[in-house]
Scaffold this motif. Structure first.
Motif, PDB file in Angstrom:
ATOM      1  N   MET A   1      20.054  52.233  41.022  1.00 31.52           N
ATOM      2  CA  MET A   1      20.005  50.845  41.456  1.00 31.52           C
ATOM      3  C   MET A   1      18.557  50.473  41.751  1.00 31.52           C
ATOM      4  SD  MET A   1      23.550  50.071  43.509  1.00 31.52           S
ATOM      5  CE  MET A   1      23.018  48.494  43.906  1.00 31.52           C
ATOM      6  N   ALA A   2      18.266  49.197  41.629  1.00 30.00           N
ATOM      7  CA  ALA A   2      16.920  48.695  41.882  1.00 30.00           C
ATOM      8  C   ALA A   2      17.035  47.386  42.656  1.00 30.00           C
ATOM      9  CB  ALA A   2      16.186  48.464  40.578  1.00 30.00           C
ATOM     10  N   THR A   3      15.965  47.041  43.356  1.00 31.59           N
ATOM     11  CA  THR A   3      15.905  45.763  44.054  1.00 31.59           C
ATOM     12  C   THR A   3      15.163  44.777  43.172  1.00 31.59           C
ATOM     13  OG1 THR A   3      15.875  46.868  46.195  1.00 31.59           O
ATOM     14  CG2 THR A   3      15.128  44.593  46.138  1.00 31.59           C
ATOM     15  N   VAL A   4      15.845  43.713  42.774  1.00 32.09           N
ATOM     16  CA  VAL A   4      15.239  42.695  41.919  1.00 32.09           C
ATOM     17  C   VAL A   4      14.904  41.487  42.779  1.00 32.09           C
ATOM     18  CG1 VAL A   4      15.600  41.187  39.932  1.00 32.09           C
ATOM     19  CG2 VAL A   4      16.487  43.525  39.901  1.00 32.09           C
ATOM     20  N   THR A   5      13.665  41.016  42.675  1.00 32.11           N
ATOM     21  CA  THR A   5      13.225  39.859  43.466  1.00 32.11           C
ATOM     22  C   THR A   5      13.140  38.589  42.639  1.00 32.11           C
ATOM     23  OG1 THR A   5      10.926  40.484  43.076  1.00 32.11           O
ATOM     24  CG2 THR A   5      11.939  41.260  45.135  1.00 32.11           C
ATOM     25  N   THR A  25      23.196  31.407  33.004  1.00 32.23           N
ATOM     26  CA  THR A  25      23.867  31.926  34.193  1.00 32.23           C
ATOM     27  C   THR A  25      23.377  33.351  34.389  1.00 32.23           C
ATOM     28  OG1 THR A  25      25.833  30.571  33.844  1.00 32.23           O
ATOM     29  CG2 THR A  25      26.091  32.503  35.254  1.00 32.23           C
ATOM     30  N   LEU A  26      22.927  33.672  35.605  1.00 27.61           N
ATOM     31  CA  LEU A  26      22.491  35.018  35.965  1.00 27.61           C
ATOM     32  C   LEU A  26      23.548  35.645  36.854  1.00 27.61           C
ATOM     33  CD1 LEU A  26      18.811  34.209  37.004  1.00 27.61           C
ATOM     34  CD2 LEU A  26      19.594  35.133  34.826  1.00 27.61           C
ATOM     35  N   GLU A  27      23.934  36.880  36.545  1.00 29.91           N
ATOM     36  CA  GLU A  27      24.884  37.608  37.389  1.00 29.91           C
ATOM     37  C   GLU A  27      24.299  38.973  37.718  1.00 29.91           C
ATOM     38  OE1 GLU A  27      29.292  36.492  36.179  1.00 29.91           O
ATOM     39  OE2 GLU A  27      28.062  37.009  34.423  1.00 29.91           O
ATOM     40  N   ALA A  28      24.175  39.270  39.004  1.00 29.84           N
ATOM     41  CA  ALA A  28      23.758  40.592  39.466  1.00 29.84           C
ATOM     42  C   ALA A  28      25.011  41.458  39.513  1.00 29.84           C
ATOM     43  CB  ALA A  28      23.125  40.499  40.849  1.00 29.84           C
ATOM     44  N   LEU A  36      27.897  40.774  42.016  1.00 33.11           N
ATOM     45  CA  LEU A  36      27.404  40.700  43.389  1.00 33.11           C
ATOM     46  C   LEU A  36      26.948  39.286  43.743  1.00 33.11           C
ATOM     47  CD1 LEU A  36      25.247  43.958  43.364  1.00 33.11           C
ATOM     48  CD2 LEU A  36      27.593  43.683  44.212  1.00 33.11           C
ATOM     49  N   SER A  37      26.359  38.587  42.767  1.00 34.00           N
ATOM     50  CA  SER A  37      25.926  37.208  42.985  1.00 34.00           C
ATOM     51  C   SER A  37      25.791  36.514  41.636  1.00 34.00           C
ATOM     52  CB  SER A  37      24.602  37.144  43.756  1.00 34.00           C
ATOM     53  OG  SER A  37      23.563  37.707  42.988  1.00 34.00           O
ATOM     54  N   THR A  38      25.923  35.190  41.659  1.00 36.57           N
ATOM     55  CA  THR A  38      25.831  34.369  40.448  1.00 36.57           C
ATOM     56  C   THR A  38      24.905  33.206  40.719  1.00 36.57           C
ATOM     57  OG1 THR A  38      28.090  34.942  39.824  1.00 36.57           O
ATOM     58  CG2 THR A  38      27.156  33.001  38.790  1.00 36.57           C
ATOM     59  N   SER A  39      24.104  32.846  39.721  1.00 38.46           N
ATOM     60  CA  SER A  39      23.185  31.725  39.856  1.00 38.46           C
ATOM     61  C   SER A  39      23.059  31.014  38.516  1.00 38.46           C
ATOM     62  CB  SER A  39      21.821  32.248  40.310  1.00 38.46           C
ATOM     63  OG  SER A  39      20.862  31.219  40.312  1.00 38.46           O
ATOM     64  N   ASN A  40      23.192  29.690  38.524  1.00 37.29           N
ATOM     65  CA  ASN A  40      22.952  28.880  37.335  1.00 37.29           C
ATOM     66  C   ASN A  40      21.536  28.334  37.410  1.00 37.29           C
ATOM     67  OD1 ASN A  40      25.528  29.144  36.130  1.00 37.29           O
ATOM     68  ND2 ASN A  40      26.335  27.709  37.624  1.00 37.29           N
ATOM     69  N   MET A  59      20.837  45.961  42.615  1.00 37.53           N
ATOM     70  CA  MET A  59      21.806  45.833  41.526  1.00 37.53           C
ATOM     71  C   MET A  59      21.618  46.935  40.510  1.00 37.53           C
ATOM     72  SD  MET A  59      20.168  42.592  39.479  1.00 37.53           S
ATOM     73  CE  MET A  59      19.862  41.592  40.919  1.00 37.53           C
ATOM     74  N   ASN A  60      22.646  47.141  39.720  1.00 34.96           N
ATOM     75  CA  ASN A  60      22.585  48.105  38.624  1.00 34.96           C
ATOM     76  C   ASN A  60      22.215  47.440  37.313  1.00 34.96           C
ATOM     77  OD1 ASN A  60      23.442  50.082  40.369  1.00 34.96           O
ATOM     78  ND2 ASN A  60      24.807  50.992  38.877  1.00 34.96           N
ATOM     79  N   ALA A  61      22.591  46.165  37.162  1.00 38.14           N
ATOM     80  CA  ALA A  61      22.343  45.455  35.904  1.00 38.14           C
ATOM     81  C   ALA A  61      22.295  43.956  36.177  1.00 38.14           C
ATOM     82  CB  ALA A  61      23.439  45.769  34.895  1.00 38.14           C
ATOM     83  N   ILE A  62      21.746  43.236  35.218  1.00 37.12           N
ATOM     84  CA  ILE A  62      21.716  41.781  35.263  1.00 37.12           C
ATOM     85  C   ILE A  62      22.353  41.280  33.982  1.00 37.12           C
ATOM     86  CG2 ILE A  62      20.276  39.711  35.321  1.00 37.12           C
ATOM     87  CD1 ILE A  62      18.088  41.458  36.580  1.00 37.12           C
ATOM     88  N   ARG A  63      23.347  40.421  34.120  1.00 37.63           N
ATOM     89  CA  ARG A  63      23.948  39.797  32.943  1.00 37.63           C
ATOM     90  C   ARG A  63      23.396  38.379  32.841  1.00 37.63           C
ATOM     91  NH1 ARG A  63      29.687  41.048  32.602  1.00 37.63           N
ATOM     92  NH2 ARG A  63      29.844  40.001  34.610  1.00 37.63           N
ATOM     93  N   ILE A  64      22.827  38.046  31.687  1.00 34.20           N
ATOM     94  CA  ILE A  64      22.276  36.712  31.442  1.00 34.20           C
ATOM     95  C   ILE A  64      23.124  36.069  30.352  1.00 34.20           C
ATOM     96  CG2 ILE A  64      20.260  35.390  30.721  1.00 34.20           C
ATOM     97  CD1 ILE A  64      18.571  37.830  31.668  1.00 34.20           C
ATOM     98  N   THR A  65      23.750  34.959  30.679  1.00 32.05           N
ATOM     99  CA  THR A  65      24.564  34.224  29.716  1.00 32.05           C
ATOM    100  C   THR A  65      23.827  32.952  29.330  1.00 32.05           C
ATOM    101  OG1 THR A  65      26.579  35.072  30.760  1.00 32.05           O
ATOM    102  CG2 THR A  65      26.819  33.164  29.304  1.00 32.05           C
TER     103      THR A  65
END
Length: 90
Positions: A1-5, A25-28, A36-40, A59-65
């Motif tokens: 896991m890493a801390t993404v800022t 859309t960003l999903e951690a 863990l969290s969602t942001s448009n 987070m372990n990954a970031i999903r970008i839609t």
């Protein structure tokens, strides 16, 4: 896991400006793939946009839609930079 800022998106695409990524859309994602969290976000055309997360997120990954572009025939992105701590060197 890493801390993404933050994430830095570069939409400078000479001759293809209208195909640059716009609405996303960003999903951690956590270790089990849970959201863990969602942001448009909306990215400006032909520039670099830094999306700062409301709080640093482990987070372990970031999903970008990709939801839209600036009107072009396809969607593209020049560069994506993930900023934070504990990130692996590429």
């Amino acid at each position: 896991m890493a801390t993404v800022t933050s994430l830095r998106f570069d939409t400078r695409m000479p001759n293809y400006e209208t195909s640059a990524l716009r609405d996303i859309t960003l999903e951690a994602l956590g270790p089990a793939g849970q959201v863990l969290s969602t942001s448009n976000q909306t990215l400006a055309q032909n520039t670099e946009t830094v999306v700062t997360l409301p709080m640093a997120t482990m987070m372990n990954a970031i999903r970008i839609t990709a939801r839209s572009n600036h009107g072009g025939a396809y969607v593209g992105l020049s560069e994506l930079v993930i900023e934070g701590t504990g990130l692996p060197a590429l």
